[in-house]
Design a protein around this motif. Structure first.
Motif: not given
Length: 273
Positions: A43-50, A71-74, A82-93
């Motif tokens: 359930d992608v919305k549940a993954c994003i919620g977490l 976010f990776e699972k989403a 999910g991809c967009n937020v995960l990308a931001g995590l990689y930008v800032f480490g």
């Protein structure tokens, strides 16, 4: 232990997938368990919620590694958000190793999934040459897609490229169209630039009423120069009835917003009176 997080943010993402009473109180571990169970069922919305809980929750319980995992699972479930937020995590480490190339790959995937913010981010990356060679053509491509997806900043930045002829042939009519769309999407800077175009007939037919309308919108969006420009139209009676009291009000707001010309104009009218 309870987690403090914006319920409105979670509800926006989770929409109507869960019963309303699930979020009638602070999110606790029983809520998390429900989301974990649903995320395990893809359930992608549940993954994003977490992911949101662990990235923007109570700072004492924040866990970016867990957030990245969800976010990776989403993202793997083809969620552009999910991809967009995960990308931001990689930008800032945050929770993952800092890796700009990985971030760009994720932004590209998110953009292909019609996430406008990711398309905009790619436009900035290629226009400015952030960890990649500058590529104006790619920047325009990504800004255009982001703007088509109603990203206000993309419309604004693409408009500026056309207005200034920055890596593009100057086209102020095209820029005006882009600024108007961005303004409708609540980008105050675009409203102000377009107001100035109409005020001076810069690439469009001079129209003080339209200028006043766009300066007003800019001022309502707390753009100090917009308040100042509107004040000047009122002071001089251009397209609007001359009204020094109203002009002072807008000059004062411009001043309060840190626009120094507004302070000077306000003091000048005060002196005259």
């Amino acid at each position: 232990m309870k987690l403090l997080i914006s319920l409105s943010l979670l509800l926006l993402v989770l929409s109507i997938a869960y019963p309303k009473d699930l979020f009638d109180k602070e999110i606790d571990e029983s809520t998390i368990r429900i989301l974990e169970k649903d995320c395990s069922k893809n359930d992608v919305k549940a993954c994003i919620g977490l992911g949101l809980i662990y990235s923007v929750g109570n700072i004492e319980l924040r866990d970016f590694k867990k957030a990245a995992k969800y976010f990776e699972k989403a993202c793997n479930l083809n969620s552009g958000y999910g991809c967009n937020v995960l990308a931001g995590l990689y930008v800032f480490g945050d929770g993952v190793p800092r890796d700009h190339q990985k971030a760009i790959e994720l932004y590209k995937k998110a953009c292909s999934l019609d996430n406008g913010e990711s398309c905009y981010n790619l436009g900035v990356i290629f226009e400015k040459g952030i960890k990649v060679p500058k590529d104006p053509q790619k920047a325009v491509k990504y800004y255009k897609k982001a703007c088509d997806l109603n990203n206000a900043w993309a419309c604004n930045d693409l408009g500026i490229m056309y207005y200034l002829g920055r890596n593009l042939k100057t086209d102020k009519r095209k820029s005006a169209q882009l600024f108007e769309k961005a303004c409708k999407l609540k980008n105050g800077y675009s409203c102000e630039i377009l107001g100035t175009q109409y005020e001076f007939g810069d690439g469009v037919k001079k129209d003080y009423l339209k200028a006043a309308d766009f300066h007003t919108k800019a001022c309502e969006l707390d753009i100090g120069s917009g308040c100042y420009s509107l004040g000047m139209l009122l002071k001089e009676g251009l397209g609007l009835d001359k009204n020094h009291e109203q002009a002072k009000k807008y000059f004062l707001k411009a001043c309060d917003l840190g626009y120094s010309k507004g302070c000077e104009a306000y003091k000048s009218l005060e002196t005259e009176n």
